[in-house]
Write an enzyme that holds these catalytic residues in place. Structure first.
Site, mmCIF file in Angstrom:
data_model
loop_
_atom_site.group_PDB
_atom_site.id
_atom_site.type_symbol
_atom_site.label_atom_id
_atom_site.label_comp_id
_atom_site.label_asym_id
_atom_site.label_seq_id
_atom_site.Cartn_x
_atom_site.Cartn_y
_atom_site.Cartn_z
ATOM 1 N N LYS A 187 6.483 17.638 -17.509
ATOM 2 C CA LYS A 187 7.518 17.630 -16.466
ATOM 3 C C LYS A 187 8.671 18.558 -16.854
ATOM 4 O O LYS A 187 9.104 19.386 -16.077
ATOM 5 C CB LYS A 187 8.012 16.196 -16.264
ATOM 6 C CG LYS A 187 9.094 16.062 -15.234
ATOM 7 C CD LYS A 187 9.484 14.608 -15.042
ATOM 8 C CE LYS A 187 10.791 14.524 -14.256
ATOM 9 N NZ LYS A 187 11.258 13.158 -14.078
ATOM 10 N N GLU A 193 5.959 18.570 -28.718
ATOM 11 C CA GLU A 193 4.525 18.392 -29.017
ATOM 12 C C GLU A 193 3.680 19.244 -28.070
ATOM 13 O O GLU A 193 2.779 19.982 -28.486
ATOM 14 C CB GLU A 193 4.113 16.921 -28.860
ATOM 15 C CG GLU A 193 4.724 15.969 -29.861
ATOM 16 C CD GLU A 193 5.995 15.321 -29.343
ATOM 17 O OE1 GLU A 193 6.729 15.948 -28.543
ATOM 18 O OE2 GLU A 193 6.261 14.171 -29.765
ATOM 19 N N GLY A 245 8.072 10.616 -15.461
ATOM 20 C CA GLY A 245 6.885 11.006 -16.233
ATOM 21 C C GLY A 245 5.783 9.955 -16.201
ATOM 22 O O GLY A 245 4.619 10.250 -15.930
ATOM 23 N N ARG A 246 6.146 8.683 -16.448
ATOM 24 C CA ARG A 246 5.116 7.638 -16.523
ATOM 25 C C ARG A 246 4.632 7.193 -15.142
ATOM 26 O O ARG A 246 3.786 6.311 -15.041
ATOM 27 C CB ARG A 246 5.636 6.451 -17.346
ATOM 28 C CG ARG A 246 6.944 5.879 -16.878
ATOM 29 C CD ARG A 246 7.555 4.949 -17.915
ATOM 30 N NE ARG A 246 8.911 4.512 -17.569
ATOM 31 C CZ ARG A 246 10.016 5.197 -17.820
ATOM 32 N NH1 ARG A 246 9.946 6.380 -18.420
ATOM 33 N NH2 ARG A 246 11.211 4.719 -17.487
ATOM 34 N N HIS A 362 -14.145 -10.002 -30.869
ATOM 35 C CA HIS A 362 -14.644 -9.955 -32.243
ATOM 36 C C HIS A 362 -13.615 -9.334 -33.192
ATOM 37 O O HIS A 362 -13.961 -8.913 -34.296
ATOM 38 C CB HIS A 362 -15.968 -9.186 -32.279
ATOM 39 C CG HIS A 362 -17.000 -9.849 -31.410
ATOM 40 N ND1 HIS A 362 -17.827 -10.839 -31.872
ATOM 41 C CD2 HIS A 362 -17.266 -9.699 -30.089
ATOM 42 C CE1 HIS A 362 -18.596 -11.257 -30.870
ATOM 43 N NE2 HIS A 362 -18.275 -10.595 -29.779
ATOM 44 N N LYS A 490 13.865 12.042 -31.299
ATOM 45 C CA LYS A 490 13.564 13.461 -31.046
ATOM 46 C C LYS A 490 14.626 14.346 -31.685
ATOM 47 O O LYS A 490 14.323 15.338 -32.347
ATOM 48 C CB LYS A 490 13.563 13.751 -29.536
ATOM 49 C CG LYS A 490 12.380 13.214 -28.768
ATOM 50 C CD LYS A 490 12.469 13.710 -27.328
ATOM 51 C CE LYS A 490 11.504 12.970 -26.421
ATOM 52 N NZ LYS A 490 11.686 13.277 -25.006
HETATM 53 O O1 F6P Z 1 9.569 11.053 -24.671
HETATM 54 C C1 F6P Z 1 9.352 10.328 -23.538
HETATM 55 C C2 F6P Z 1 8.923 11.184 -22.383
HETATM 56 O O2 F6P Z 1 10.024 11.762 -21.796
HETATM 57 C C3 F6P Z 1 8.117 10.362 -21.385
HETATM 58 O O3 F6P Z 1 8.921 9.656 -20.527
HETATM 59 C C4 F6P Z 1 7.297 11.408 -20.756
HETATM 60 O O4 F6P Z 1 6.217 10.870 -20.064
HETATM 61 C C5 F6P Z 1 6.894 12.228 -21.965
HETATM 62 O O5 F6P Z 1 8.045 12.212 -22.791
HETATM 63 C C6 F6P Z 1 6.464 13.629 -21.696
HETATM 64 O O6 F6P Z 1 7.467 14.377 -21.065
HETATM 65 P P1 F6P Z 1 7.131 15.759 -20.391
HETATM 66 O O7 F6P Z 1 6.174 15.521 -19.273
HETATM 67 O O8 F6P Z 1 8.438 16.277 -19.901
HETATM 68 O O9 F6P Z 1 6.527 16.657 -21.427
#
Ligand code: F6P
Length: 525
Positions: A187, A193, A245-246, A362, A490
């Site tokens: 987003k 990452e 995002g979620r 299990h 972060k």
């Molecule tokens: O670190 C949390 C977050 O902002 C989440 O809410 C989000 O889904 C994820 O990182 C990834 O964010 P982006 O889509 O901006 O890379």
């Protein structure tokens, strides 16, 4: 109402769930729609408690807040944003106004562009798709692609999320760069990452004869950054900042799902969620499934004080659902400040975890049945599986699912345990052995049953849980749509990177971090 509920809980603390059962409780404490059934009868909720819980939701203004969300009001107050993932599945296109503009024409046009693009890719020589994203830009698509594997035809989808180089290395080593499409899903397009993995994938593609100008796609709301990365506008699928995002699986972030199952099936997935939205808006009180799922959550966490709940899909293809719901519930409702900035005086949302049955049986069910902590369980099961030739497997799966909720509720008394052992042991040894076989029972669970795990049903399940989280957030008075709690780590990681690579000293850090860095450097020599 909170204190009435707590008083009620105290008053019924000795009563067992089993005591509540009569011939009709199973139906009276279930919500059934045309598409699924949610049973919360195996909880300690009785009629007066349910009434109080519904009043709690009414008093918190859930209905008004829901209407505000659907109509585009800026209910994400800490970020000044609307919350409109529901607009992404508003297939009938009825207007949704944000800042005086109807957002629906753009939403539907983007969906059409995505479908056209997905069809083109599905007909090209591309064989593999790598979705690079993390959190909401990974968990939803990865979960849904796996959940809907019977609907996949053709493209293989892979997911890279972790900045651990092992993740991308293990995925890329099996792929042909000339036949791979890389989706950079972020987003913000700044997540460290994702951007690190995207750059690594680009180097890999160049080195192995792929065409980075044609084989990279971006899904993002930051068009400046996608251009900076060098992805041409025709392969950028944008979305607005009012999609969290979620909550973003329903739009461009769902591209890998479209590529895997095709646009027809993806539309069905959206239709399922749209249907749940309608139900959430129209069904009243105890007939409203998301409301009742949320109220069982509130009862268990904030009133009974149970710290976590387990999500237990008896559906191997939902193996990633617990992780998906972990982000949805914990990132949304893991807050200790209310909307007005004051401290939350109640417990925040629960710890969410789980794994598919029967495997979990299990592994960790021992603790669910006999541990000292009560963990409410949320079972899920399809009436039929996809493997019609293996229906006996499915019968066994259903039997296990039903057996677990029954066992959690009923338990086994010391007398019954002794009766089982009386032929083998006697005297003190009988007592000792029997004690180990006692189950306290009276452990609550809910069961969601649906006809079959198809795209429509999956859409329903996810939307059901989204609305559950929403209702719980409104009742707690928190903002379920921001996530400030992920920021500090972060920032510190960015500051620690130069220390890790030895460009800065760890002098300003605590002695634990300092010693760990020193050990790290000794190991790397
Ligand atoms: O670190 C949390 C977050 O902002 C989440 O809410 C989000 O889904 C994820 O990182 C990834 O964010 P982006 O889509 O901006 O890379």
């Amino acid at each position: 109402m909170w204190s009435n509920l707590k008083t009620k809980h105290y008053a019924v603390r000795e009563r067992t769930i089993l005591d509540l059962f009569d011939e009709t409780r199973g139906d009276d404490f279930s919500v059934e729609t045309a598409y699924m059934r949610f049973d919360y009868s195996k909880t300690n909720i009785d009629v007066p408690t349910r009434k109080m819980l519904i009043t709690l939701a009414d008093d918190a203004g859930v209905a008004a807040r829901r209407d505000a969300m659907f109509s585009g009001k800026k209910i994400n107050e800490t970020e000044g944003r609307s919350v409109l993932h529901t607009a992404l599945r508003n297939l009938d296109g009825s207007p949704v106004i944000v800042d005086g503009i109807d957002v629906m024409p753009k939403v539907l046009a983007t969906l059409e562009r995505l479908f056209i693009y997905a069809n083109e890719v599905r007909q090209s020589n591309i064989t593999d798709v790598v979705n690079i994203g993390i959190g909401g830009s990974d968990l939803g698509p990865a979960m849904a692609v796996q959940a809907l594997s019977p609907y996949q035809n053709g493209l293989r989808c892979h997911f890279v999320s972790n900045v651990d180089g092992a993740n991308i290395a293990d995925v890329l080593c099996e792929l042909d760069a000339k036949k791979t499409l890389v989706i950079v899903a972020s987003k913000t397009f700044t997540t460290i990452e994702t951007m690190t993995n995207a750059r690594t994938a680009r180097v890999w593609m160049k080195k192995n004869g792929g065409d980075t100008s044609a084989q990279f796609v971006a899904l993002s709301s930051n068009l400046e950054k996608t251009a900076e990365f060098g992805i041409p506008p025709e392969r950028v699928f944008g979305f607005e900042n009012w999609v969290g995002g979620r909550y973003s699986i329903w739009g461009p972030i769902g591209l890998s799902i479209m590529l895997a199952i095709g646009s027809y099936n993806f539309r069905d997935f959206l239709r399922g969620a749209e249907e749940m939205d309608r139900h959430f808006c129209d069904a009243k009180g105890a007939a409203n499934m998301p409301l009742m799922l949320a109220l069982t959550g509130i009862w268990h966490r904030q009133i009974c004080g149970f710290i976590s709940h387990a999500v237990l899909p008896y559906d191997q293809r939902l193996v990633l659902l617990p992780s998906y719901l972990q982000q949805l519930e914990m990132e949304s409702n893991g807050k200790s400040v209310t909307m007005d900035g004051s401290s939350l005086t109640l417990e925040s949302g629960p710890l969410v975890w789980g794994a598919p049955g029967t495997n979990g049986q299990h592994a960790f069910y021992q603790l669910l049945h006999q541990g000292t902590t009560v963990i409410p369980c949320e079972f899920m099961i399809a009436a039929t599986g996809h493997e019609t030739e293996l229906s006996h497997h499915h019968d066994l799966l259903v039997a296990n699912c039903l057996a677990q909720s029954e066992a959690l509720m009923r338990g086994r008394s010391l007398n019954d345990a002794r009766a089982l052992l009386v032929d083998k042991f006697d005297g003190p040894e009988l007592c000792r052995q029997a004690a180990h076989r006692v189950f306290s029972g009276n452990r609550p669970s809910t069961t969601l049953m649906y006809p079959k795990l198809d795209p429509f049903t999956l859409g329903q399940i996810i939307a059901l849980y989204e609305h559950r989280v929403f209702v719980e957030g409104v009742i707690l008075g928190i903002n379920s749509f921001d996530q400030w709690g992920v920021e500090l780590g972060k920032e510190l990681a960015m500051a620690l990177q130069p220390i890790v690579i030895g460009k800065q000293t760890a002098d300003t850090k605590d002695s634990s971090t300092k010693s760990l860095v020193a050990y790290l450097h000794r190991q790397r020599i």
